[in-house]
Design a protein around this motif. Structure first.
Motif, mmCIF file in Angstrom:
data_model
loop_
_atom_site.group_PDB
_atom_site.id
_atom_site.type_symbol
_atom_site.label_atom_id
_atom_site.label_comp_id
_atom_site.label_asym_id
_atom_site.label_seq_id
_atom_site.Cartn_x
_atom_site.Cartn_y
_atom_site.Cartn_z
ATOM 1 N N HIS A 8 -25.704 -33.434 25.687
ATOM 2 C CA HIS A 8 -26.267 -32.391 24.816
ATOM 3 C C HIS A 8 -27.789 -32.315 24.920
ATOM 4 O O HIS A 8 -28.445 -33.316 25.193
ATOM 5 C CB HIS A 8 -25.868 -32.663 23.360
ATOM 6 N N ASP A 13 -27.310 -29.917 19.527
ATOM 7 C CA ASP A 13 -27.770 -30.947 18.598
ATOM 8 C C ASP A 13 -28.333 -32.174 19.306
ATOM 9 O O ASP A 13 -28.344 -33.270 18.745
ATOM 10 C CB ASP A 13 -26.641 -31.354 17.641
ATOM 11 N N HIS A 38 -22.849 -27.878 22.327
ATOM 12 C CA HIS A 38 -21.840 -27.336 21.420
ATOM 13 C C HIS A 38 -21.936 -25.803 21.392
ATOM 14 O O HIS A 38 -22.940 -25.229 20.943
ATOM 15 C CB HIS A 38 -22.063 -27.840 20.000
ATOM 16 N N HIS A 251 -26.617 -37.722 23.237
ATOM 17 C CA HIS A 251 -27.321 -36.822 22.314
ATOM 18 C C HIS A 251 -28.811 -37.142 22.227
ATOM 19 O O HIS A 251 -29.631 -36.245 22.187
ATOM 20 C CB HIS A 251 -26.732 -36.897 20.900
#
Ligand code: MN
Ligand code: MN
Ligand code: MN
Length: 290
Positions: A8, A13, A38, A251
């Motif tokens: 990501h 996020d 996402h 992330h």
């Protein structure tokens, strides 16, 4: 060759900009990457040229939210046409649903006196920036405002089912999301099959529904799972004729348990997911050359 097909950026996020993610991938010698933000392909679009210039083959990707038998399931789409109108409209619809859920979470939290002194809507806006809102953003606010120490605690104390910040998600059906991905020429993959907490029987039923909808792959290696989990998922993939994918679900750099490209190799008997890609894999150059 070093592959990571699940990560990501700030487009959803993640903590890093798409370019910074490519820099990190290069630092870790990742040769084949898919950015799977996402419900958006914007991070991929922003990173594509830069990845090429860095000698990294970047595939289109997305992690789409859907609903199956009352559960939220994540489906990774890989190597699809990002200009496909039905897919992009579908992703826009999911992003709209995400904002509606975020609004409902905000309202629930603001009912509680312990959040009264915070300007939560403003904090959320800052946290999300140009991204796609998710519960991870709420977790990050709760960490930064010292309500909790980490993301797990944020979910356990505030965000998961039964807690004050829980709102039931409304996503399109699994079948619909798989059709959007395959309709755009992509390969649909069940993301992190181990995290749904399903019994073996229930996971099998999910897989059967997924295959019926046209899904072809499953993440056999994700994050730093135990080798027993990898072996089990590889056997399940083989039994169902599914292609095997692998991805870290990176992330942010401080989450060391899901570092970019830090993955066990696919077990030898797995059929790798890229066998179904329309885009041929480029051979990776030796690192001394790149
Ligand atoms: Mn996330
Ligand atoms: Mn996920
Ligand atoms: Mn993910």
């Amino acid at each position: 060759m070093k592959v990571d097909f699940h990560c990501h950026t700030q487009a959803s996020d993640g903590a890093l900009s798409p370019r910074a993610l490519i820099d990190l991938a290069k630092q870790y010698a990742v040769t084949h990457l898919a950015i799977t933000d996402h419900d958006t392909t914007r991070g991929y679009e922003q990173a594509l040229d830069y990845a090429g210039a860095q000698g990294i083959q970047l595939f289109s990707g997305v992690e789409a939210s859907c609903e199956w038998e009352g559960h939220s399931i994540h489906i990774v789409g890989l190597d699809f046409d990002i200009n496909n109108a039905a897919l992009q409209q579908g992703l826009q619809h999911i992003r709209d649903l995400r904002w509606q859920r975020a609004q409902a979470i905000l309202e629930k939290l603001l009912e509680k006196p312990n959040f009264n002194h915070l300007d939560l809507p403003d904090l959320l806006q800052q946290q999300v920036g140009q991204g796609v809102v998710g519960r991870g953003h709420f977790a990050q606010i709760l960490i930064e405002q010292h309500y909790v120490k980490n993301s797990q605690q944020a979910f356990d104390k505030y965000l998961k089912k039964g807690r004050i910040g829980y709102v039931k998600s409304q996503w399109p059906a699994l079948q619909q999301v798989v059709e959007w991905i395959t309709g755009a020429g992509g390969v649909a993959v069940i993301a992190h099959p181990g995290i749904y907490g399903f019994t073996s029987r229930k996971l099998n039923r999910l897989i059967e529904s997924f295959i019926e909808a046209g899904g072809q792959g499953i993440e056999v290696v994700n994050q730093s799972r135990h080798s027993a989990d990898i072996t089990g998922m590889a056997e399940r993939a083989k039994r169902y004729g599914l292609l095997a994918s692998l991805g870290s679900d990176f992330h942010r750099p401080e989450q060391h348990w899901r570092g970019l490209g830090w993955l066990a190799p696919l077990p030898a008997h797995c059929e790798p997911v890229w066998q179904a890609f329309k885009t041929p894999l480029q051979p990776s150059l030796p690192s001394s050359v790149t």
